[in-house]
Design an enzyme around this catalytic site. Structure first.
Site, mmCIF file in Angstrom:
data_model
loop_
_atom_site.group_PDB
_atom_site.id
_atom_site.type_symbol
_atom_site.label_atom_id
_atom_site.label_comp_id
_atom_site.label_asym_id
_atom_site.label_seq_id
_atom_site.Cartn_x
_atom_site.Cartn_y
_atom_site.Cartn_z
ATOM 1 N N ALA A 21 -2.284 3.620 -2.306
ATOM 2 C CA ALA A 21 -3.059 4.254 -1.241
ATOM 3 C C ALA A 21 -3.947 5.354 -1.813
ATOM 4 C CB ALA A 21 -2.118 4.815 -0.181
ATOM 5 N N LEU A 55 0.843 -1.212 0.000
ATOM 6 C CA LEU A 55 0.000 0.000 0.000
ATOM 7 C C LEU A 55 0.872 1.254 0.000
ATOM 8 C CD1 LEU A 55 -3.106 -0.358 2.358
ATOM 9 C CD2 LEU A 55 -3.052 0.365 -0.020
ATOM 10 N N HIS A 56 1.561 1.468 -1.075
ATOM 11 C CA HIS A 56 2.429 2.644 -1.173
ATOM 12 C C HIS A 56 1.601 3.824 -1.675
ATOM 13 C CE1 HIS A 56 2.908 2.582 -5.635
ATOM 14 N NE2 HIS A 56 2.330 1.416 -5.395
ATOM 15 N N ALA A 57 2.255 4.900 -1.991
ATOM 16 C CA ALA A 57 1.516 6.133 -2.265
ATOM 17 C C ALA A 57 0.473 6.014 -3.382
ATOM 18 C CB ALA A 57 2.491 7.258 -2.567
#
Lengths: 91, 594
Positions: free
Chosen positions: A19, A14-16
Site C-alpha cells: 500500500a 495490499l498490505h502496508a
C-alpha cells in the site's frame, strides 16, 4: 478518464508495504486516482491516502477497479498497473 | 456554551456517594485514567489555533519518522524501513488530517482528543477486516496516533491541575497517581463511572474532603467538558443540565454546608458530652491507612473499626505479607496514639484466598467467611495475628473477631493468638504480650449468646448493619425488600439492649460500629440503650458530636425505654419523630427522618 480492472496477485495482498508503494506512486501523479473493489464498487478509495487503500482490505486475488482522471492519467494508469503486475516488487 | 445553544432537560443520575457535600461547577472530562488525553471543550475563537497545533504536531511527527527511517535504512537496509514508511504516509495522509481537523471544529475539541477519537474510529473499522494480516495494521494506526499525542502533550502539556481549576472532574476511572496529584483547592468534586466506597478516588476524595460520587454508569458519555454539573455527595446524585430552580436550591444548600463546616471547625475540639454531663466516645471507622487524614480532621477519639481486609485490595502479590501488614498496622498505631485502634481481622470470603478446591458458594454472606475462614485457613490468620502483635508494641491496638456465631470460635482464635504470641517470644521479636481481643456482635446467635461471649471477650463491637440484615432477614441490596431494613424495628432495639446488658453485666465495653452510630435519631436511641462508644465514618462525627451535646442522657433513656416495648417499627418511628422536638434540639428535628 481511464478505467481498468486488475487483480492483486502478490501473496500478501495490499498490505502496508504494498500500500505504501502504491500510495507513493499515486502521489507522484497529478490525476485523481480512485480504487474500488470489483465486488464492492460503491466503496471507493483515494489512492493517495494510505488509510483508504488499507481499508480496501484487498487480499490476494481481489479484483480492483482503477479509475484515473487528470492530465497525466495515461502515465499514472500505466505505472500503477505495472506495479501491481510486478507484485509490488515483492516475490 | 458560548456559541452553542443547548437547552437540555435536567437529568439526575444515581451513583454511590462516597464523600458528602454539594459541588456545583463545570465538568472537566478526563477520559484516560492516566489523565493524559484530556478532553477540553474549546471556545470558538481558539479552534483555528488548535488546528494549527495539530498540524505542527503532525509535521514534527513526520520529521521524527523520517529520521527513524534513515536510521533503520542505514542499520538494516531499506527493506526493513517499510513499516515506518507506511507510518510516514499515514502522517501525511490528508484523509486523516481532514478528519481530525473537522473533529476539532465540530466538537470544539482539543487536538489530543480529536486524534484519539478519529484514530479510535479508524481502528474500529480495521477491526472488522477479515484478513488477519491487514487487520494487524491497526497497531500502526495506534502507533501513529500515539506519536502525535505524545508530541502534543510533550510540547504543551495540558496540566490537569491547571485545566481543572474550579471544576468537577468527570472520568471513567482515575489512577491513584492522577487523583493524588490534583490540587484539592482547585478541584470542586469528582464523578467517576466505576468504583465503590473503597475505590481510590473515593478514599482520596474523603481524605481531602471533596464531594464525590462514584459508580455513575456511562458518565463520560453523558457529560461534556464545560457543562454545568451538580453533585450531591451525601445522596450520591449527579445532576446534569440543572434547571434554574435546582441550581438555586443547591447553591443555598452549599452555602448552608459551608457555614456548617465553619461550625464544625469551631466545635472540633469540644467534648462529646451530653447536657447532663455524660461523655460519649466518637471514633472513626476506616478502611485504608490513607483515610487517616479525615480521621484527624474530624478529631475522632481513636479508630473503632479498621477493616483490615482492604489490605487485600492493595497487596502487590494479591495477599498481604506479614511485613506489609505490620507496616500498615504500625502506621495506624502511630497515628492514633493513646486513643487506640481496633483491627478487625480479615472479613473475607473464601474466593479471595484462591484456595485449592474452593467451591463457589451459592450464598457467600453466610458461607465460609471471616472468622470461619480464618480458623479453617490458619496460616493466613496466624500471619495476620503476628503482624498485629508486632505492631501493637508501637501503640494501642486491639484485635476484633468478625462474624462470630459460637463461643468456641472465640476460644479457638484466642488459642491461636496465644500460640503466635509464644512463637514471637521464642523468636525474641518485639511484640505486645497481652493484646485485647474483642468479639463482633453481628449475627442473632451472638446476641443470644452475648453473656457467654462476654466472658471470653475483652470487649464487644456491635455491627448493626449485618445484625439488622440477619435479624430481620433482609438483604439491603435487594430493592424488593430493602425498605424492610429498619434500624427502628423493635427487634433491633431489643437486640441492642440485650448486648448492652450482657456487656454491662460482665463489665466489658461495647462499641457500636454500624451505620446506626452515624444517624442522629438512631444515636439518641443508642445513647438511651446505654451505648456511648460510637464508631462511624469520620465525616459523620461533627453532626453526632453536636447531637450528643444537645441532649440529656436521661431524656434519651426515657425515650428508648418507651419505644423498646412497642409492637411495630412504624410506632417507634412515629414516637421518636414526635418527641425529637421535646428533646430540645432543632438540629435533631432537621436531622430527622432517620
Amino acid at each position: 478518464m481511464q478505467q481498468r480492472t486488475v487483480t492483486i496477485i502478490n501473496r500478501l495482498g495490499l498490505h502496508a508495504r504494498a500500500a505504501a508503494k502504491l500510495v507513493k506512486l499515486a502521489a507522484r501523479h497529478k490525476s485523481r486516482i480512485t480504487l474500488a473493489r470489483a465486488d464492492a464498487p460503491q466503496k471507493s478509495a483515494d489512492a493517495k491516502s494510505i488509510f483508504s487503500v488499507l481499508l480496501l482490505a484487498a487480499t490476494q486475488n481481489t479484483s480492483i477497479e482503477i479509475t484515473v482522471e487528470g492530465s497525466d492519467e495515461e502515465l499514472a494508469m500505466e505505472a500503477l498497473c505495472r506495479l501491481i503486475a510486478d507484485k509490488f516488487g515483492e516475490e | 456554551m458560548r456559541g452553542l445553544i443547548r437547552k437540555l432537560p435536567e437529568e439526575r443520575l444515581e451513583g454511590i456517594g462516597v464523600c458528602p457535600g454539594v459541588a456545583i461547577g463545570n465538568a472537566f472530562l478526563v477520559d484516560d485514567p492516566r489523565g493524559r488525553v484530556v478532553r477540553v471543550f474549546l471556545p470558538k475563537e481558539q479552534l483555528e489555533t488548535e488546528i494549527f497545533r495539530f498540524r505542527e504536531a503532525a509535521r514534527a511527527a513526520q520529521v521524527q519518522v523520517k529520521k527513524d527511517i534513515e536510521r533503520v535504512r542505514a542499520a538494516l537496509g531499506s527493506d526493513h524501513a517499510y513499516i515506518l514508511e507506511a507510518h510516514l504516509l499515514m502522517l501525511q495522509d490528508r484523509t486523516l488530517g481532514r478528519q481530525i481537523e473537522n473533529f476539532i471544529r465540530v466538537n470544539h475539541a482539543n487536538a489530543e482528543w480529536a486524534v484519539r477519537d478519529v484514530t479510535q474510529h479508524l481502528l474500529e473499522v480495521y477491526g472488522q477486516i477479515e484478513d488477519e494480516y491487514l487487520r494487524e495494521r491497526g497497531s500502526d494506526i495506534e502507533d501513529v496516533a500515539h506519536r502525535i499525542i505524545k508530541i502534543l502533550s510533550g510540547k504543551e502539556q495540558r496540566s490537569l491541575n491547571e485545566m481543572a481549576d474550579n471544576s468537577i472532574i468527570v472520568a471513567g476511572d482515575l489512577l491513584p497517581s492522577v487523583t493524588a496529584d490534583l490540587n484539592p483547592r482547585k478541584v470542586l468534586g469528582f464523578v467517576t463511572g466505576i468504583g465503590g466506597w473503597t475505590s481510590h478516588t473515593a478514599i482520596i476524595a474523603r481524605s481531602v474532603n471533596i464531594p464525590a460520587v462514584v459508580g455513575v454508569r456511562d458518565i463520560t458519555e453523558r457529560v461534556r467538558s464545560g457543562e454545568t454539573v451538580i453533585i450531591d455527595g451525601a445522596a450520591g446524585t449527579v445532576i446534569l443540565n440543572p434547571s434554574p430552580e435546582t441550581l438555586i436550591f443547591y447553591t443555598e444548600e452549599r452555602q448552608r454546608q459551608r457555614q456548617q463546616a465553619l461550625y464544625d471547625i469551631e466545635e472540633r475540639e469540644l467534648p462529646a458530652i451530653t447536657l447532663d454531663n455524660h461523655e460519649a466516645r466518637l471514633r472513626a471507622n476506616i478502611e485504608l491507612i490513607e483515610e487517616i487524614d479525615s480521621y484527624q480532621r474530624f478529631n475522632a477519639a481513636g479508630v473503632g473499626l479498621y477493616r483490615s481486609e482492604f489490605l487485600y485490595s492493595q497487596a502487590e502479590t494479591g495477599q498481604p505479607t506479614e511485613e506489609e501488614q505490620y507496616e500498615a498496622y504500625k502506621f495506624l498505631a502511630g497515628m492514633v496514639g493513646d486513643e487506640g485502634a481496633v483491627i478487625r481481622t480479615f472479613d473475607l470470603g473464601g474466593d479471595k484466598l484462591h484456595l485449592d478446591g474452593f467451591k463457589t458458594e451459592r450464598n457467600p454472606a453466610i458461607g465460609l467467611r471471616a472468622i470461619r475462614l480464618s480458623l479453617s485457613v490458619e496460616p493466613v490468620f496466624r500471619t495476620q495475628v503476628r503482624a498485629i502483635l508486632r505492631a501493637a508494641a508501637h501503640g494501642d491496638l486491639k484485635i476484633l473477631l468478625p462474624f462470630v456465631t459460637n463461643v468456641d470460635e472465640v476460644r479457638q482464635a484466642k488459642k491461636i493468638i496465644a500460640d503466635v504470641e509464644r512463637e514471637l517470644s521464642d523468636e525474641h521479636i518485639l511484640h505486645e504480650q497481652r493484646i485485647e481481643i474483642g468479639v463482633m456482635i453481628e449475627v442473632p446467635a451472638a446476641v443470644m449468646m452475648a453473656e457467654a461471649l462476654a466472658r471470653e471477650a475483652d470487649f464487644f463491637s456491635l455491627g448493626t448493619n449485618d445484625l439488622i440484615q440477619s435479624l430481620l432477614a433482609v438483604d439491603r441490596g435487594n430493592e424488593n425488600v430493602s425498605a424492610l431494613f429498619d434500624p427502628m424495628h423493635p427487634a433491633v432495639l431489643r437486640a441492642v439492649k440485650m448486648v448492652a446488658e450482657a456487656a454491662d453485666k460482665m463489665q466489658i465495653p461495647v462499641n457500636v460500629c454500624g451505620e446506626m452510630a452515624s444517624n442522629p435519631a438512631q444515636v439518641i436511641l443508642l445513647l438511651g440503650l446505654g451505648l456511648r462508644d460510637l464508631s462511624m465514618t469520620p465525616s459523620a462525627i461533627p453532626a453526632i458530636r453536636r447531637l450528643v451535646r444537645s441532649v440529656k442522657l436521661t431524656d434519651a433513656q426515657a425515650l428508648a425505654s418507651h419505644v423498646l416495648w412497642m409492637d411495630t417499627p412504624a410506632e417507634v418511628r412515629h414516637y421518636v419523630q414526635a418527641h425529637l422536638m421535646d428533646l430540645g434540639s432543632e438540629l435533631l428535628a432537621a436531622a430527622y427522618p432517620g
